[in-house]
Design a protein around this motif. Structure first.
Motif, PDB file in Angstrom:
ATOM      1  N   ASP A   1       0.953  -1.299   0.040  1.00  7.55           N
ATOM      2  CA  ASP A   1      -0.331  -0.106  -0.043  1.00  7.55           C
ATOM      3  C   ASP A   1       0.719   1.346  -0.278  1.00  7.55           C
ATOM      4  O   ASP A   1       0.979   2.119   0.624  1.00  7.55           O
ATOM      5  CB  ASP A   1      -0.930  -0.025   1.037  1.00  7.55           C
ATOM      6  CG  ASP A   1      -2.187  -1.042   1.211  1.00  7.55           C
ATOM      7  OD1 ASP A   1      -2.500  -1.199  -0.211  1.00  7.55           O
ATOM      8  OD2 ASP A   1      -2.458  -1.613   1.988  1.00  7.55           O
TER       9      ASP A   1
ATOM     10  N   HIS B   1       0.242   3.848  -1.967  1.00  9.46           N
ATOM     11  CA  HIS B   1      -0.819   4.890  -2.211  1.00  9.46           C
ATOM     12  C   HIS B   1      -0.100   6.259  -2.732  1.00  9.46           C
ATOM     13  O   HIS B   1      -0.484   7.182  -2.235  1.00  9.46           O
ATOM     14  CB  HIS B   1      -1.706   5.208  -0.798  1.00  9.46           C
ATOM     15  CG  HIS B   1      -2.333   4.132  -0.278  1.00  9.46           C
ATOM     16  ND1 HIS B   1      -3.579   3.757  -1.128  1.00  9.46           N
ATOM     17  CD2 HIS B   1      -2.318   3.297   0.468  1.00  9.46           C
ATOM     18  CE1 HIS B   1      -4.083   2.880  -0.683  1.00  9.46           C
ATOM     19  NE2 HIS B   1      -3.360   2.340   0.520  1.00  9.46           N
ATOM     20  N   GLY B   2       0.813   6.268  -3.442  1.00 11.64           N
ATOM     21  CA  GLY B   2       1.473   7.387  -4.416  1.00 11.64           C
ATOM     22  C   GLY B   2       2.447   8.079  -3.235  1.00 11.64           C
ATOM     23  O   GLY B   2       2.623   9.344  -3.758  1.00 11.64           O
ATOM     24  N   CYS B   3       2.887   7.578  -2.179  1.00 14.63           N
ATOM     25  CA  CYS B   3       3.629   8.216  -1.432  1.00 14.63           C
ATOM     26  C   CYS B   3       4.994   8.114  -1.915  1.00 14.63           C
ATOM     27  O   CYS B   3       5.821   7.165  -1.422  1.00 14.63           O
ATOM     28  CB  CYS B   3       3.531   7.751  -0.069  1.00 14.63           C
ATOM     29  SG  CYS B   3       1.981   8.251   0.916  1.00 14.63           S
TER      30      CYS B   3
ATOM     31  N   SER C   1       1.387  10.176  -7.302  1.00 15.66           N
ATOM     32  CA  SER C   1       0.961   8.948  -8.006  1.00 15.66           C
ATOM     33  C   SER C   1       1.726   8.996  -9.567  1.00 15.66           C
ATOM     34  O   SER C   1       2.324   7.815  -9.787  1.00 15.66           O
ATOM     35  CB  SER C   1      -0.336   8.901  -8.270  1.00 15.66           C
ATOM     36  OG  SER C   1      -0.889   8.689  -6.769  1.00 15.66           O
TER      37      SER C   1
ATOM     38  N   LYS D   1       0.044  12.450  -3.260  1.00 15.99           N
ATOM     39  CA  LYS D   1       0.218  13.593  -4.121  1.00 15.99           C
ATOM     40  C   LYS D   1       1.103  13.284  -5.178  1.00 15.99           C
ATOM     41  O   LYS D   1       1.290  13.943  -6.291  1.00 15.99           O
ATOM     42  CB  LYS D   1       0.916  14.694  -3.621  1.00 15.99           C
ATOM     43  CG  LYS D   1      -0.378  15.559  -2.439  1.00 15.99           C
ATOM     44  CD  LYS D   1       0.455  16.532  -1.690  1.00 15.99           C
ATOM     45  CE  LYS D   1      -0.808  16.871  -0.547  1.00 15.99           C
ATOM     46  NZ  LYS D   1      -0.154  18.398   0.023  1.00 15.99           N
TER      47      LYS D   1
ATOM     48  N   ASP E   1      -2.273  -1.273  -3.105  1.00 16.33           N
ATOM     49  CA  ASP E   1      -2.164  -0.101  -4.153  1.00 16.33           C
ATOM     50  C   ASP E   1      -0.968   0.840  -4.336  1.00 16.33           C
ATOM     51  O   ASP E   1      -0.379   1.026  -3.187  1.00 16.33           O
ATOM     52  CB  ASP E   1      -3.307   0.792  -3.348  1.00 16.33           C
ATOM     53  CG  ASP E   1      -4.601   0.198  -3.455  1.00 16.33           C
ATOM     54  OD1 ASP E   1      -4.975  -0.526  -4.228  1.00 16.33           O
ATOM     55  OD2 ASP E   1      -5.199   0.703  -2.512  1.00 16.33           O
TER      56      ASP E   1
ATOM     57  N   LEU F   1      -1.118   3.509  -6.250  1.00 14.73           N
ATOM     58  CA  LEU F   1      -1.780   4.789  -6.581  1.00 14.73           C
ATOM     59  C   LEU F   1      -2.862   4.833  -5.601  1.00 14.73           C
ATOM     60  O   LEU F   1      -3.665   3.923  -5.420  1.00 14.73           O
ATOM     61  CB  LEU F   1      -2.140   4.956  -7.945  1.00 14.73           C
ATOM     62  CG  LEU F   1      -0.865   4.651  -8.933  1.00 14.73           C
ATOM     63  CD1 LEU F   1      -1.536   4.635 -10.274  1.00 14.73           C
ATOM     64  CD2 LEU F   1       0.378   5.385  -8.858  1.00 14.73           C
ATOM     65  N   ASP F   2      -3.177   6.111  -5.267  1.00 12.47           N
ATOM     66  CA  ASP F   2      -4.302   6.540  -4.553  1.00 12.47           C
ATOM     67  C   ASP F   2      -4.003   7.405  -3.350  1.00 12.47           C
ATOM     68  O   ASP F   2      -2.947   7.126  -2.724  1.00 12.47           O
ATOM     69  CB  ASP F   2      -5.199   5.250  -3.929  1.00 12.47           C
ATOM     70  CG  ASP F   2      -6.387   5.463  -3.347  1.00 12.47           C
ATOM     71  OD1 ASP F   2      -6.813   6.572  -3.691  1.00 12.47           O
ATOM     72  OD2 ASP F   2      -6.795   4.813  -2.313  1.00 12.47           O
ATOM     73  N   ARG F   3      -4.671   8.499  -3.426  1.00 13.21           N
ATOM     74  CA  ARG F   3      -4.544   9.469  -2.151  1.00 13.21           C
ATOM     75  C   ARG F   3      -3.202  10.144  -2.178  1.00 13.21           C
ATOM     76  O   ARG F   3      -3.323  11.498  -2.081  1.00 13.21           O
ATOM     77  CB  ARG F   3      -4.500   8.735  -0.701  1.00 13.21           C
ATOM     78  CG  ARG F   3      -6.031   8.237  -0.497  1.00 13.21           C
ATOM     79  CD  ARG F   3      -5.834   7.484   0.837  1.00 13.21           C
ATOM     80  NE  ARG F   3      -6.138   6.086   0.840  1.00 13.21           N
ATOM     81  CZ  ARG F   3      -6.005   5.310   1.655  1.00 13.21           C
ATOM     82  NH1 ARG F   3      -5.457   5.643   2.730  1.00 13.21           N
ATOM     83  NH2 ARG F   3      -6.247   4.078   1.448  1.00 13.21           N
TER      84      ARG F   3
END
Length: 52
Positions: free
Chosen positions: A8, A10-12, A44, A42, A36, A38-40
């Protein structure tokens, strides 16, 4: 051979690349990314560029 398992992102982008650069030994470990990318987060687009 060992594993480095990351879940996860998450785009970090900055956290992910720091983790990879500081903890992954590509000669001794297989990198496994679960969850994931990608998601949330900034950054991604940067994640996609990094993994391709």
């Amino acid at each position: 051979m060992g594993l480095l398992v990351v879940g996860d992102v998450h785009g970090c982008f900055h956290t992910f690349t720091t983790l990879i650069n500081e903890h992954w030994d590509s000669g001794k470990q297989i990198l496994v990314q679960l969850g994931d990318l990608l998601d949330r987060g900034k950054f991604s687009k940067d994640i996609v560029r990094f993994i391709v």
